[in-house]
Design a protein around this motif. Structure first.
Motif, short mmCIF file in Angstrom:
data_model
loop_
_atom_site.label_atom_id
_atom_site.label_comp_id
_atom_site.label_asym_id
_atom_site.label_seq_id
_atom_site.Cartn_x
_atom_site.Cartn_y
_atom_site.Cartn_z
N GLY A 83 -51.05 -92.33 18.20
CA GLY A 83 -50.66 -93.59 18.81
C GLY A 83 -49.62 -93.36 19.89
O GLY A 83 -48.97 -92.31 19.92
N PHE A 84 -49.47 -94.33 20.78
CA PHE A 84 -48.43 -94.23 21.80
C PHE A 84 -48.04 -95.63 22.25
O PHE A 84 -48.73 -96.61 21.93
CB PHE A 84 -48.89 -93.37 22.99
N ALA A 85 -46.93 -95.72 22.96
CA ALA A 85 -46.41 -97.02 23.40
C ALA A 85 -46.10 -97.00 24.88
O ALA A 85 -45.89 -95.94 25.48
CB ALA A 85 -45.16 -97.38 22.60
N ILE A 86 -46.07 -98.17 25.46
CA ILE A 86 -45.65 -98.36 26.85
C ILE A 86 -44.53 -99.38 26.84
O ILE A 86 -44.73 -100.53 26.43
CB ILE A 86 -46.81 -98.86 27.74
N ALA A 87 -43.35 -98.96 27.26
CA ALA A 87 -42.18 -99.87 27.25
C ALA A 87 -42.11 -100.61 28.59
O ALA A 87 -41.33 -100.26 29.47
CB ALA A 87 -40.90 -99.08 27.00
N LYS A 88 -42.94 -101.64 28.72
CA LYS A 88 -42.99 -102.45 29.93
C LYS A 88 -43.28 -103.90 29.57
O LYS A 88 -44.01 -104.16 28.60
CB LYS A 88 -44.12 -101.99 30.85
N PRO A 89 -42.76 -104.84 30.34
CA PRO A 89 -43.21 -106.23 30.17
C PRO A 89 -44.70 -106.30 30.47
O PRO A 89 -45.24 -105.52 31.26
CB PRO A 89 -42.40 -106.99 31.22
N LEU A 90 -45.38 -107.25 29.86
CA LEU A 90 -46.82 -107.36 30.04
C LEU A 90 -47.22 -107.56 31.50
O LEU A 90 -48.24 -107.03 31.94
CB LEU A 90 -47.37 -108.51 29.19
N LEU A 91 -46.44 -108.31 32.25
CA LEU A 91 -46.79 -108.57 33.65
C LEU A 91 -46.67 -107.34 34.52
O LEU A 91 -47.16 -107.33 35.66
CB LEU A 91 -45.92 -109.70 34.21
N GLU A 92 -46.06 -106.28 34.00
CA GLU A 92 -45.94 -105.03 34.77
C GLU A 92 -46.98 -103.99 34.36
O GLU A 92 -47.03 -102.91 34.92
CB GLU A 92 -44.53 -104.45 34.60
N GLN A 93 -47.79 -104.34 33.35
CA GLN A 93 -48.81 -103.39 32.88
C GLN A 93 -50.15 -103.72 33.52
O GLN A 93 -50.56 -104.88 33.55
CB GLN A 93 -48.92 -103.45 31.36
#
Length: 234
Positions: A83-93
């Motif tokens: 598993g992995f994560a992306i530490a970004k607000p949804l509007l920046e993904q």
């Protein structure tokens, strides 16, 4: 000798699980993207590895083919740990980031279980390493939390289908774990060893769900606990 396959085996929880399973007498196949790390593990006896990116659509089929090439036709234990994560607000993904994250965290565990199902005998076990974040809202990791909530829902239902085939499903819900998963380990993160030990214990005792530490269970029964908009301390 029993066979086990562990995804996300190149580091963190997965690496520890590999070592503990070998100590338990398993022949372990590790799956991961980090060839260097997996090659280092290959110095252990009773270990082999498959280099694979689980975000690729045909990953499950390729893993099966690799197992067949190694003449492995039986898996007593499948641990879906990657598993992995992306530490970004949804509007920046962007869409590609979201698709890759959901594919690795939620879709790949189900696809791999389905693809390898006929290799898992009655009495076999399938483990899903989910996360306590499946039950709370993380404003720092919104897509990650959503993907783990999706895996929780999928695993709950798959558990019933596997039971009809004589196969046990085990769901693991750790809080933040002190591994290279994080660029900066969050305050209060627990040791990866604690989670790996909990997984091994769950396999021995055939538990259906485990929360690490135990109080994370509260989030299941009180959605939003301990805080609705939880911020990880990066």
């Amino acid at each position: 000798m029993k066979n086990a396959l562990v995804t996300g085996a190149s580091g963190g929880i997965g690496k520890l699980i590999v070592k503990k399973l070998i100590e338990e007498g398993y022949f372990v196949i590790g799956v991961g993207r980090n060839e260097k790390a997996l090659r280092e593990l290959s110095t252990l006896e009773n270990f082999d590895y498959i280099i694979m990116d689980l975000s690729e659509k045909e990953a499950a089929k390729r893993i099966r083919k690799a197992l067949e090439q190694r003449s492995i036709g039986r898996l007593d234990l499948l641990i879906n740990n990657a598993g992995f994560a992306i530490a970004k607000p949804l509007l920046e993904q962007d869409e590609d980031e979201l698709e890759r994250l959901f594919r690795v965290n939620a879709i790949a565990p189900i696809a791999l279980t389905k693809e390898l199902l006929d290799m898992i005998p009655k009495g076999g076990k399938v483990v899903f390493v989910i996360s306590g974040v499946a039950f709370i809202n993380s404003v720092d990791l919104p897509a990650y939390g959503a993907s783990k909530a999706a895996l929780h829902y999928l695993a709950m239902n798959l558990e019933k289908e596997l039971k009809n085939r004589g196969i046990s499903a085990i769901r693991i819900y750790p809080k933040q774990v002190a591994t290279p998963f994080w660029k900066r380990v969050p305050k209060g993160a627990i040791p990866a060893e604690k989670v790996a030990d909990a997984i091994i214990e769950a396999i021995h005792k055939n538990k259906s769900e485990v929360f690490v530490p135990f109080y994370i269970r509260m989030a299941k029964y009180f959605p939003g606990w301990p805080a609705f908009d939880y911020k990880f301390k990066f």
